[in-house]
Write an enzyme that holds these catalytic residues in place. Structure first.
Site, PDB file in Angstrom:
ATOM      1  N   LYS A  42       0.836  -1.358  -0.032  1.00  0.00           N
ATOM      2  CA  LYS A  42      -0.014   0.089   0.008  1.00  0.00           C
ATOM      3  C   LYS A  42       0.910   1.164   0.020  1.00  0.00           C
ATOM      4  CE  LYS A  42      -2.697  -1.659   3.235  1.00  0.00           C
ATOM      5  NZ  LYS A  42      -3.824  -1.608   4.312  1.00  0.00           N
ATOM      6  N   ARG A  43       2.193   1.117   0.427  1.00  0.00           N
ATOM      7  CA  ARG A  43       3.171   2.319   0.490  1.00  0.00           C
ATOM      8  C   ARG A  43       3.367   2.596  -0.898  1.00  0.00           C
ATOM      9  NH1 ARG A  43       7.430   0.678   2.739  1.00  0.00           N
ATOM     10  NH2 ARG A  43       6.382  -1.105   3.397  1.00  0.00           N
TER      11      ARG A  43
END
Ligand code: GLU
Length: 480
Positions: A257-258
């Site tokens: 997700k980063r």
């Protein structure tokens, strides 16, 4: 054989990860094919990473994708509660039984001692792992050790598994066949705060909830020998395991997700992907149909489903492919259904919704994602109309004034308001009258009435906008 029961067990630690949908899709395909059940269990024992709104987002995104569960925290079911934080009383007695049986032990080492130990092991290039200082010691013996600056003692112990020398490291996987995992460390199963770790909670709950097939990401392969030990120690039947290949970025790294917006499930909703396209895409990432076709429905996947057809190799999460599929599904929708999806996506009502319905045939062939409808139809439905500054500089300058004026006059003079009449009037005045090439004639008109250089077909757009509004915008362009 018992009825099959599968579960997905997301942790509510932020925006739901696309992997949750991926695993759910495969869980559900098998459960539906076998006439079994699909359970949603919320694994919220990691209080440090817990996020309040995350659980609702998990429900919303999975519902949006049409991946519905039979039992879960919001639905209840015969094995409720389905939220681990509401099951804390369940885990401690299991940990205590394992200690009493001599296969687990209390450990009073402080976090500082564990950190020092790990650093020393790393420095000496030794494998890291707990050195078993607490094994075989009573609380009093261990506390006495700490006196006079000995190894730090923490009054609230954790419980660790005593991993035997001969721990079996191989197991059967439905997708991969025989898998070999590395030797585990003495895993903590009950934390100092009384919460179980994932490893204890997942085994206890999968057993108590009658889960027959554990489907999860391949990152859990190295944990499976620990889980199998727990099943064996507790005398419980082992479930079958299927470790799904991780979705990967183009550079083969794990989707996170980063690093990748597409790791967040809500991103697909925001961008305007169709749930059926994303479902097809996620299936395609891990599954191949017997006839090799790439476009298939969930029902077709269910019919042909076979663990042997699931890829073991991490698929690249190819957004171009998803765009291609999404465009296909958009074009395949009946026009009125696509219109309702666009209306819902844009959140418009009343007259504006009707305008969107009328305009949908103009954009259906031109869209990859619904977000593009916002860009293309904004000129019809936005509360504030404005010219795109770059487009205005290029197309609405002094040199274009005669063109814009002639267009204005042509439109003002129209008695009949239809696409054909608008086209005829503009062609006659700009192309025949002013001798302009179509590009130079219609470019400025397009920017004047839609605000942008890219829009749905021009004459239809003007018709939908209406005569009065078209004139207002041409006047506005002329007054720049
Ligand atoms: N809570 C774990 C996760 O978030 C579940 C893993 C499993 O399915 O066993 O990935």
């Amino acid at each position: 054989m018992a009825d099959v029961r599968l579960r997905v067990a997301p942790s509510p630690t932020g925006d739901p990860h696309v992997g949750t949908a991926y695993v759910s899709l495969f869980d559900l395909a098998f459960a539906r094919q076998q006439g079994g059940d699909f359970v949603l269990r919320v694994e919220d024992t990691d209080r440090a990473r817990f996020r309040e709104d995350s659980e609702q987002q998990i429900y919303d995104t999975l519902h949006w994708l049409g991946l519905d569960w039979d039992e879960g925290p919001d639905k209840g079911g015969p094995f409720a509660p389905y939220r681990q934080s509401e099951r804390l009383d369940t885990y401690r007695p299991v940990a205590e039984k394992l200690v009493a049986d001599g296969v687990a032990y209390y450990c009073w080492c402080t976090p500082e001692r564990l950190t020092q130990m790990r650093e020393a092991q790393q420095k000496a290039k030794q494998p890291t792992g707990y050195d078993r200082l607490c094994v075989g010691k009573s609380r009093e013996e261990r506390e006495a050790l700490a006196a006079d600056g000995g190894p730090g003692f923490s009054p609230t112990p954790v419980v660790r598994m005593l991993i035997p020398e001969d721990v079996p490291l191989a197991f059967d996987d439905l997708i991969r066949g025989e898998v070999h995992a590395p030797r585990p460390d003495d895993q903590v199963i009950l934390k100092a705060d009384g919460f179980p770790t994932y490893h204890l909670a997942v085994v206890v709950d999968d057993h108590l909830m009658g889960i027959t097939h554990v489907v999860r990401g391949e990152e859990w392969i190295s944990s499976t020998p620990k889980h199998l030990l727990l099943y064996d120690w507790l005398g419980w039947d082992r479930p079958a395991f299927a470790h799904m290949p991780l979705l990967r970025n183009v550079d083969k790294s794990k989707i996170s997700k980063r690093k990748n917006p597409a790791a967040r499930l809500t991103w697909f909703v925001e961008e305007g992907y169709l749930p059926e396209a994303l479902r097809n895409f996620l299936a395609l990432m891990g599954y191949s149909m017997p006839d090799g076709r790439e476009i298939f429905s969930f029902e077709e996947m269910v019919e042909s489903f076979d663990w042997g057809r699931v890829n073991a190799v991490g698929p690249v999460f190819d957004l171009d492919k998803l765009g291609w599929l999404n465009g296909h599904y958009i074009r395949a929708l009946p026009g009125d259904e696509l219109a309702e999806r666009i209306v819902a996506y844009l959140g418009v009502e009343g007259d504006k919704a009707d305008l969107v319905r009328e305009a949908t045939p103009l954009v259906q062939e031109r869209m990859t994602v619904l977000r593009e409808a916002r860009e293309m139809l904004g000129f019809l439905v936005d509360d504030e109309f404005a010219f795109d500054p770059a487009a205005a500089t290029k197309f609405l300058g002094v040199e274009q004034r005669p063109t814009l004026q002639a267009a204005r006059d042509a439109i003002a003079g129209l008695g009949e308001w239809s696409t054909a009449a608008i086209e005829a009037a503009l062609r006659s005045s700009l192309i025949d009258g002013l001798g302009l090439k179509p590009k130079h004639a219609f470019g400025p008109v397009r920017v004047a009435v839609t605000g942008r250089t890219v829009s749905p077909p021009l004459f239809e757009s003007i018709e939908l906008l209406g005569q009065a509004e078209a004139l207002t915008r041409l006047d506005q362009a002329l007054s720049l």
